[in-house]
Design a protein around this motif. Structure first.
Motif, short mmCIF file in Angstrom:
data_model
loop_
_atom_site.label_atom_id
_atom_site.label_comp_id
_atom_site.label_asym_id
_atom_site.label_seq_id
_atom_site.Cartn_x
_atom_site.Cartn_y
_atom_site.Cartn_z
N ALA A 151 -6.32 0.18 -7.12
CA ALA A 151 -6.17 -1.04 -6.52
C ALA A 151 -6.29 -2.21 -7.36
O ALA A 151 -7.05 -2.17 -8.26
CB ALA A 151 -6.94 -1.22 -5.29
N THR A 169 -2.14 -1.39 -3.66
CA THR A 169 -3.24 -0.21 -3.55
C THR A 169 -2.34 1.17 -3.50
O THR A 169 -1.54 1.39 -2.81
CB THR A 169 -4.04 -0.22 -2.12
OG1 THR A 169 -4.75 -1.57 -2.26
CG2 THR A 169 -5.02 0.86 -2.19
N ARG A 204 0.68 -1.18 0.09
CA ARG A 204 0.12 -0.03 -0.03
C ARG A 204 0.94 1.32 0.04
O ARG A 204 1.69 1.35 0.79
CB ARG A 204 -0.90 -0.13 1.33
CG ARG A 204 -1.91 1.20 1.20
CD ARG A 204 -2.79 1.22 2.61
NE ARG A 204 -3.78 2.36 2.54
CZ ARG A 204 -3.57 3.60 2.86
NH1 ARG A 204 -2.44 3.96 3.33
NH2 ARG A 204 -4.46 4.50 2.91
N THR A 248 -8.31 6.15 -5.24
CA THR A 248 -7.59 4.73 -4.96
C THR A 248 -7.53 3.87 -6.26
O THR A 248 -8.38 3.72 -6.95
CB THR A 248 -8.74 4.04 -3.99
OG1 THR A 248 -8.72 4.86 -2.82
CG2 THR A 248 -7.86 2.76 -3.35
#
Length: 359
Positions: free
Chosen positions: A255, A262, A153, A253
């Motif tokens: 992802a 992400t 992430r 975002t």
């Protein structure tokens, strides 16, 4: 038999569309709960009222399900050196998501109602007030050996601000002593060629076993880290036009559908992205990764609640070197269970420090 004049027969009341009885604010609230850009695209074509209301939707999810196949699309960590690994990471594991995002950004002649996920860049241009945007790429784009767990992430402004990576060579059921997913040991033995000038290693009194250094374990985790950073920086680079076209964005975002990687940007980071030119890598279409300070935690075997164990569990926390002073600790609760618990357990162990040059 009696006959009644036609003038006395009550005419049927005109049919009324129930949606016409709803106020615009309520209809817009319903559209904001739809999320899916393809469904919203169909709503554009229903009527003029829907067209004007759908354009004001604030919450959108775009699922990029068009992937161009390529012979080089499978990243394998079985290589002869870091150069080969990085080539595969860049040309292989990123080919499909980059092609998908290029389709996302490429203008097409087709407009609503003939909406297609082959041209979501054009689809998004019809929305005027997008605040929260989520883009989902096909799963498993950062191809690693079967069984290896790799999740990352990253947060960006105009450049990388932080990244957290969780990885393991396998996830095992410790009660039954059998592997749920196992990446094997061949990948650990085949990684070589890490540039000593690229990575500086500092021992912070950790209790990492000597075998971690001699059997390629550390080098493999450096490859995982670099591959994840390349994937994140390439996606960040390709978001420039989307962010420029939608100044109302407050949350973005990007992802993988399977949750492997992400990329996140909040309102302040988006403003930073819009206001500052990004530093592009000279060799490839991606944002340059700055010099990094890296914290690594490692456990040869990590027992988790529920009878599961992670073999070769590794947690990596990354922050640009110039942001290290006075910065807050990175959040470790960014993964789903049981990986969130694994990150918490690893963060309690001794820390291993690395430094990485810009690339």
């Amino acid at each position: 038999m009696c006959a009644f004049p036609l003038s006395n027969v009550n005419p049927s009341p005109p049919l009324v569309d129930p949606f016409e009885l709803l106020p615009d604010s309520l209809v817009l609230h319903i559209f904001n709960r739809v999320h899916d850009v393809k469904a919203l695209g169909r709503c554009f074509a229903v009527c003029k009222r829907f067209h004007s209301l759908v354009a004001q939707v604030e919450d959108i999810v775009v699922k990029v399900d068009c992937v161009i196949s390529t012979d080089e699309s499978n990243l394998s960590l079985r290589g002869k050196g870091l150069f080969i690994h990085l080539c595969k990471a860049l040309v292989g594991s990123l080919v499909k998501p980059l092609h998908a995002l290029q389709h996302f950004l490429a203008p097409k002649k087709h407009i609503f109602p003939d909406v297609s996920h082959h041209s979501p860049g054009e689809v998004l241009k019809n929305f005027e007030a997008v605040r929260r945007l989520r883009i989902e790429l096909p799963g498993g784009e950062l191809g690693v050996e079967d069984g290896i767990i790799l999740k990352w992430r990253a947060e960006f402004g105009s450049s990388l601000e932080n990244c957290v990576i969780l990885a393991a060579s396998s996830l095992m059921n410790s009660d039954k002593e059998e592997s749920i997913v196992d990446g094997g040991s061949s990948s650990l033995e085949s990684v070589s060629g890490i540039d000593d000038n690229q990575v500086c290693i500092q021992d912070n009194g950790g209790n990492i076993p000597e075998a971690f250094f001699t059997n390629g374990g550390l080098k493999l985790r450096v490859v995982w880290t670099i591959s994840s950073l390349i994937a994140a920086s390439a996606r960040h680079y390709l978001l420039q036009q989307i962010v420029a076209d939608h100044p109302t964005l407050e949350c973005l975002t990007l992802a993988d559908a399977d949750g492997q990687g992400t990329l996140c940007m909040n309102k302040q980071q988006l403003l930073d992205f819009q206001g500052k030119p990004i530093a592009a890598s000279a060799a490839t279409n991606r944002t340059q990764v700055p010099a990094l300070s890296i914290k690594l935690w490692y456990a040869p075997m990590l027992d988790l609640p529920g009878g599961m164990s992670m073999k070769g569990a590794t947690l990596v926390a990354i922050r640009p070197s110039h942001l290290l002073e006075g910065s807050e600790s990175l959040p470790m609760n960014v993964f789903e269970e049981p990986f969130c618990k694994a990150a918490g357990l690893l963060a309690r162990r001794r820390t291993y420090l690395l430094e990485m040059n810009s690339f």
